[in-house]
Design an enzyme around this catalytic site. Sequence first.
Site, PDB file in Angstrom:
ATOM      1  N   GLY A   1       1.222   1.701   8.826  1.00  0.00           N
ATOM      2  CA  GLY A   1       0.465   1.580   7.950  1.00  0.00           C
ATOM      3  C   GLY A   1       0.286   0.313   7.590  1.00  0.00           C
TER       4      GLY A   1
ATOM      5  N   LYS B   1      11.714  -6.249  -6.955  1.00  0.00           N
ATOM      6  CA  LYS B   1      10.116  -5.745  -6.454  1.00  0.00           C
ATOM      7  C   LYS B   1      10.027  -4.532  -7.137  1.00  0.00           C
ATOM      8  CE  LYS B   1       6.831  -5.355  -3.933  1.00  0.00           C
ATOM      9  NZ  LYS B   1       6.941  -4.584  -2.352  1.00  0.00           N
TER      10      LYS B   1
END
Length: 306
Positions: free
Chosen positions: A15, A187
Amino acid sequence: MGVECALKVVIVGAGAIGLLIGSYLSEQKHEITYITRTHEQAVTLCTKGITRIQPDGETVHTKVFASTEFNQAPTDALWIIAVKYHHLSSIEPHLKSLPESTALLFTQNGLAHLQWVNQFNNHPVYIATIEHGAMKEDSSIVVHKGIGVTKIAPYIKKTNHLDFTLFESPLFHIELAEDAYGIVLRKAILNACINPITAVLQITNGELLTNSHAYFLMKTIFYEIESVFAEISQLLTFEEVKALCIKTAKNNSSMLQDRLNHRTTEIEPIVGALLQMAATRDRDLPVLRTLYHLVLAIDEIGQSHD
Protein backbone atom coordinates in the site's frame (compact mmCIF):
# COMPACT_ATOMS: atom_id res chain seq x y z
CA MET A 1 25.44 4.25 0.98
CA GLY A 2 27.67 1.62 -0.54
CA VAL A 3 26.52 -1.75 -1.73
CA GLU A 4 28.59 -3.37 1.02
CA CYS A 5 26.03 -2.03 3.54
CA ALA A 6 23.04 -3.43 1.64
CA LEU A 7 20.49 -5.47 3.57
CA LYS A 8 17.87 -7.94 2.42
CA VAL A 9 14.42 -6.56 3.19
CA VAL A 10 11.04 -8.20 2.66
CA ILE A 11 8.01 -5.91 2.73
CA VAL A 12 4.65 -7.59 3.25
CA GLY A 13 2.04 -5.23 1.85
CA ALA A 14 2.39 -2.75 -1.00
CA GLY A 15 0.00 0.00 0.00
CA ALA A 16 1.05 3.63 0.32
CA ILE A 17 3.33 3.14 3.32
CA GLY A 18 4.80 -0.13 2.05
CA LEU A 19 5.63 1.43 -1.31
CA LEU A 20 7.07 4.55 0.33
CA ILE A 21 9.38 2.53 2.60
CA GLY A 22 10.49 0.21 -0.18
CA SER A 23 11.16 3.09 -2.55
CA TYR A 24 13.54 4.79 -0.13
CA LEU A 25 15.26 1.57 0.90
CA SER A 26 15.65 0.41 -2.71
CA GLU A 27 17.12 3.81 -3.59
CA GLN A 28 19.77 3.11 -0.96
CA LYS A 29 20.61 -0.16 -2.76
CA HIS A 30 19.00 -2.49 -0.23
CA GLU A 31 17.61 -5.69 -1.80
CA ILE A 32 13.81 -5.33 -1.66
CA THR A 33 11.28 -8.14 -2.06
CA TYR A 34 7.55 -7.40 -1.85
CA ILE A 35 4.80 -9.82 -0.91
CA THR A 36 1.66 -8.43 -2.55
CA ARG A 37 -1.98 -9.43 -2.28
CA THR A 38 -2.58 -9.57 -6.05
CA HIS A 39 -0.61 -11.15 -8.86
CA GLU A 40 -1.27 -8.08 -11.02
CA GLN A 41 0.53 -5.75 -8.62
CA ALA A 42 3.44 -8.18 -8.27
CA VAL A 43 3.90 -8.25 -12.05
CA THR A 44 3.67 -4.46 -12.27
CA LEU A 45 6.28 -3.96 -9.55
CA CYS A 46 8.64 -6.48 -11.12
CA THR A 47 8.38 -4.87 -14.55
CA LYS A 48 8.03 -1.17 -13.69
CA GLY A 49 9.56 -0.92 -10.23
CA ILE A 50 8.37 1.88 -7.94
CA THR A 51 7.93 5.49 -8.96
CA ARG A 52 8.06 7.89 -6.01
CA ILE A 53 6.80 11.43 -6.50
CA GLN A 54 8.64 13.70 -4.07
CA PRO A 55 7.00 16.60 -2.22
CA ASP A 56 8.71 18.96 -4.70
CA GLY A 57 7.31 17.05 -7.68
CA GLU A 58 10.57 15.31 -8.63
CA THR A 59 10.23 11.63 -9.50
CA VAL A 60 12.49 8.80 -8.38
CA HIS A 61 12.41 5.32 -9.96
CA THR A 62 13.70 2.19 -8.22
CA LYS A 63 13.71 -1.52 -9.05
CA VAL A 64 12.25 -4.19 -6.76
CA PHE A 65 11.16 -7.82 -6.88
CA ALA A 66 7.59 -8.80 -5.97
CA SER A 67 5.56 -11.98 -5.61
CA THR A 68 2.34 -13.18 -4.03
CA GLU A 69 4.14 -16.25 -2.70
CA PHE A 70 5.76 -16.03 0.73
CA ASN A 71 8.17 -18.83 -0.10
CA GLN A 72 9.65 -16.62 -2.85
CA ALA A 73 11.05 -14.25 -0.21
CA PRO A 74 14.36 -14.71 1.63
CA THR A 75 14.15 -15.58 5.32
CA ASP A 76 17.64 -14.26 6.12
CA ALA A 77 16.21 -10.76 5.85
CA LEU A 78 14.39 -8.08 7.79
CA TRP A 79 10.66 -8.57 7.26
CA ILE A 80 8.66 -5.32 7.39
CA ILE A 81 4.99 -6.07 7.99
CA ALA A 82 3.18 -3.15 6.32
CA VAL A 83 -0.37 -4.50 6.05
CA LYS A 84 -3.18 -2.95 8.08
CA TYR A 85 -4.14 -4.42 11.42
CA HIS A 86 -7.26 -6.19 10.16
CA HIS A 87 -5.15 -8.06 7.58
CA LEU A 88 -2.62 -9.43 10.08
CA SER A 89 -4.62 -12.60 10.80
CA SER A 90 -4.54 -13.58 7.10
CA ILE A 91 -0.72 -13.61 7.02
CA GLU A 92 -0.24 -15.11 10.49
CA PRO A 93 0.42 -18.70 9.28
CA HIS A 94 3.10 -17.47 6.88
CA LEU A 95 4.87 -15.44 9.56
CA LYS A 96 4.75 -18.39 11.95
CA SER A 97 6.58 -20.52 9.37
CA LEU A 98 9.59 -18.19 9.37
CA PRO A 99 12.79 -19.19 11.21
CA GLU A 100 13.09 -17.66 14.67
CA SER A 101 16.16 -15.80 13.49
CA THR A 102 14.08 -13.71 11.07
CA ALA A 103 13.63 -10.18 12.38
CA LEU A 104 10.12 -8.68 12.15
CA LEU A 105 9.28 -4.97 12.01
CA PHE A 106 5.61 -4.04 12.42
CA THR A 107 4.29 -0.67 11.14
CA GLN A 108 0.56 -0.84 11.97
CA ASN A 109 -1.39 2.18 13.17
CA GLY A 110 -3.08 2.09 16.56
CA LEU A 111 -2.39 -0.03 19.62
CA ALA A 112 -4.17 -3.30 18.97
CA HIS A 113 -1.24 -4.97 17.20
CA LEU A 114 1.05 -4.80 20.24
CA GLN A 115 -0.71 -7.69 21.93
CA TRP A 116 -0.98 -9.61 18.65
CA VAL A 117 2.78 -9.58 18.04
CA ASN A 118 3.49 -11.24 21.41
CA GLN A 119 3.07 -14.62 19.69
CA PHE A 120 6.38 -13.96 17.92
CA ASN A 121 8.37 -13.53 21.11
CA ASN A 122 11.02 -15.95 19.86
CA HIS A 123 11.89 -13.56 17.02
CA PRO A 124 13.68 -10.24 17.15
CA VAL A 125 10.61 -7.96 16.94
CA TYR A 126 10.59 -4.20 16.36
CA ILE A 127 7.81 -1.64 16.22
CA ALA A 128 7.82 1.38 13.90
CA THR A 129 5.59 4.43 13.66
CA ILE A 130 5.46 6.32 10.37
CA GLU A 131 4.64 10.03 10.41
CA HIS A 132 5.02 10.64 6.68
CA GLY A 133 2.14 11.59 4.42
CA ALA A 134 1.83 9.09 1.57
CA MET A 135 -0.74 8.27 -1.10
CA LYS A 136 -0.72 5.34 -3.51
CA GLU A 137 -1.52 6.72 -6.97
CA ASP A 138 -1.60 3.29 -8.57
CA SER A 139 -0.04 -0.13 -7.98
CA SER A 140 3.52 1.12 -8.56
CA ILE A 141 3.36 4.89 -7.95
CA VAL A 142 3.47 6.47 -4.49
CA VAL A 143 3.23 10.18 -3.74
CA HIS A 144 5.28 11.40 -0.77
CA LYS A 145 2.96 14.17 0.37
CA GLY A 146 4.45 15.10 3.73
CA ILE A 147 7.92 14.57 5.20
CA GLY A 148 7.88 13.22 8.74
CA VAL A 149 9.91 10.78 10.80
CA THR A 150 10.03 7.01 11.21
CA LYS A 151 10.49 5.96 14.84
CA ILE A 152 11.70 2.43 15.55
CA ALA A 153 11.95 0.65 18.90
CA PRO A 154 12.65 -2.94 19.93
CA TYR A 155 9.53 -4.66 21.23
CA ILE A 156 10.78 -8.14 22.00
CA LYS A 157 14.44 -7.52 22.76
CA LYS A 158 17.23 -9.72 21.49
CA THR A 159 20.96 -9.33 21.94
CA ASN A 160 21.69 -8.53 18.29
CA HIS A 161 19.96 -5.28 17.41
CA LEU A 162 19.69 -4.29 13.78
CA ASP A 163 21.30 -1.00 12.75
CA PHE A 164 18.26 0.84 11.44
CA THR A 165 20.33 3.97 10.84
CA LEU A 166 21.31 2.22 7.58
CA PHE A 167 17.85 3.23 6.33
CA GLU A 168 18.45 6.93 6.97
CA SER A 169 18.26 9.39 4.06
CA PRO A 170 17.61 13.15 3.80
CA LEU A 171 13.86 12.73 3.18
CA PHE A 172 13.44 9.53 5.21
CA HIS A 173 14.62 10.29 8.73
CA ILE A 174 15.01 7.43 11.21
CA GLU A 175 14.73 8.03 14.96
CA LEU A 176 15.68 5.17 17.27
CA ALA A 177 13.72 4.75 20.50
CA GLU A 178 13.68 2.34 23.44
CA ASP A 179 10.00 2.50 24.44
CA ALA A 180 7.84 0.78 21.82
CA TYR A 181 4.64 1.39 23.81
CA GLY A 182 5.49 5.09 24.10
CA ILE A 183 6.01 5.68 20.38
CA VAL A 184 2.89 3.69 19.48
CA LEU A 185 0.75 5.54 22.03
CA ARG A 186 2.06 8.85 20.71
CA LYS A 187 1.21 7.93 17.10
CA ALA A 188 -2.21 6.55 18.10
CA ILE A 189 -3.11 9.84 19.78
CA LEU A 190 -1.89 11.80 16.74
CA ASN A 191 -4.10 9.60 14.56
CA ALA A 192 -7.05 9.86 16.94
CA CYS A 193 -6.91 13.65 16.89
CA ILE A 194 -6.69 13.90 13.11
CA ASN A 195 -8.05 10.88 11.25
CA PRO A 196 -11.66 10.50 12.48
CA ILE A 197 -12.48 14.19 11.98
CA THR A 198 -11.01 14.26 8.48
CA ALA A 199 -12.82 11.02 7.58
CA VAL A 200 -16.21 12.28 8.77
CA LEU A 201 -15.90 15.78 7.28
CA GLN A 202 -13.90 14.68 4.22
CA ILE A 203 -11.31 17.42 4.63
CA THR A 204 -7.52 17.52 4.32
CA ASN A 205 -5.25 17.55 7.36
CA GLY A 206 -4.52 21.23 6.79
CA GLU A 207 -8.22 22.12 6.95
CA LEU A 208 -8.23 20.99 10.58
CA LEU A 209 -6.36 24.22 11.27
CA THR A 210 -8.34 26.54 8.99
CA ASN A 211 -11.86 25.31 9.79
CA SER A 212 -12.69 26.72 13.22
CA HIS A 213 -15.14 23.95 14.16
CA ALA A 214 -12.83 21.16 13.02
CA TYR A 215 -10.00 22.80 14.96
CA PHE A 216 -12.21 22.97 18.07
CA LEU A 217 -12.97 19.26 17.76
CA MET A 218 -9.30 18.34 17.31
CA LYS A 219 -8.23 20.41 20.31
CA THR A 220 -11.06 19.05 22.46
CA ILE A 221 -10.13 15.47 21.61
CA PHE A 222 -6.47 16.03 22.44
CA TYR A 223 -7.15 17.45 25.90
CA GLU A 224 -9.86 14.86 26.53
CA ILE A 225 -7.29 12.11 25.86
CA GLU A 226 -4.64 13.90 27.92
CA SER A 227 -7.00 14.00 30.90
CA VAL A 228 -7.14 10.18 30.87
CA PHE A 229 -3.59 9.34 29.75
CA ALA A 230 -1.40 11.60 31.86
CA GLU A 231 1.70 9.83 30.54
CA ILE A 232 1.33 11.50 27.15
CA SER A 233 2.51 14.81 28.59
CA GLN A 234 6.02 13.36 28.18
CA LEU A 235 5.31 12.09 24.66
CA LEU A 236 3.21 14.62 22.78
CA THR A 237 1.95 18.20 22.93
CA PHE A 238 -0.95 19.80 21.09
CA GLU A 239 1.58 21.99 19.28
CA GLU A 240 3.06 18.81 17.79
CA VAL A 241 -0.39 17.73 16.62
CA LYS A 242 -0.76 21.08 14.87
CA ALA A 243 2.75 20.77 13.43
CA LEU A 244 1.86 17.42 11.85
CA CYS A 245 -1.24 19.00 10.28
CA ILE A 246 1.00 21.70 8.80
CA LYS A 247 3.56 19.19 7.48
CA THR A 248 0.81 17.11 5.86
CA ALA A 249 -1.55 20.01 5.09
CA LYS A 250 -2.47 18.84 1.58
CA ASN A 251 -2.70 15.20 2.56
CA ASN A 252 -5.83 13.12 3.05
CA SER A 253 -5.44 11.10 6.25
CA SER A 254 -5.23 7.33 5.86
CA MET A 255 -8.73 7.04 7.32
CA LEU A 256 -10.14 9.49 4.78
CA GLN A 257 -8.31 7.64 1.98
CA ASP A 258 -9.95 4.43 3.19
CA ARG A 259 -13.38 6.08 3.12
CA LEU A 260 -12.87 7.55 -0.36
CA ASN A 261 -11.69 4.17 -1.65
CA HIS A 262 -14.53 2.26 0.04
CA ARG A 263 -12.19 0.33 2.33
CA THR A 264 -12.73 -0.55 5.99
CA THR A 265 -11.04 2.08 8.14
CA GLU A 266 -8.60 1.51 10.99
CA ILE A 267 -10.97 3.07 13.52
CA GLU A 268 -10.90 -0.04 15.77
CA PRO A 269 -7.14 -0.46 16.31
CA ILE A 270 -6.66 3.31 16.68
CA VAL A 271 -9.69 4.78 18.43
CA GLY A 272 -11.38 1.61 19.64
CA ALA A 273 -8.17 0.56 21.41
CA LEU A 274 -7.85 3.99 23.10
CA LEU A 275 -11.47 3.78 24.29
CA GLN A 276 -10.85 0.31 25.70
CA MET A 277 -7.72 1.49 27.50
CA ALA A 278 -9.65 4.42 28.95
CA ALA A 279 -12.34 2.01 30.18
CA THR A 280 -9.70 0.00 32.08
CA ARG A 281 -9.02 3.24 33.97
CA ASP A 282 -12.75 3.70 34.62
CA ARG A 283 -12.78 6.71 32.30
CA ASP A 284 -14.54 7.59 29.08
CA LEU A 285 -13.67 9.80 26.12
CA PRO A 286 -17.13 11.04 25.07
CA VAL A 287 -16.18 13.31 22.17
CA LEU A 288 -13.82 10.73 20.71
CA ARG A 289 -16.41 7.99 21.27
CA THR A 290 -18.95 9.99 19.25
CA LEU A 291 -16.53 10.26 16.32
CA TYR A 292 -15.74 6.55 16.71
CA HIS A 293 -19.39 5.65 16.16
CA LEU A 294 -19.72 8.09 13.27
CA VAL A 295 -16.81 6.43 11.46
CA LEU A 296 -18.17 2.96 12.26
CA ALA A 297 -21.51 4.06 10.79
CA ILE A 298 -19.72 5.24 7.63
CA ASP A 299 -17.93 1.88 7.43
CA GLU A 300 -21.24 0.04 7.79
CA ILE A 301 -22.88 2.13 5.08
CA GLY A 302 -19.95 1.39 2.79
CA GLN A 303 -20.20 -2.35 3.47
CA SER A 304 -23.93 -2.36 2.75
CA HIS A 305 -23.27 -0.71 -0.63
CA ASP A 306 -20.58 -3.19 -1.70
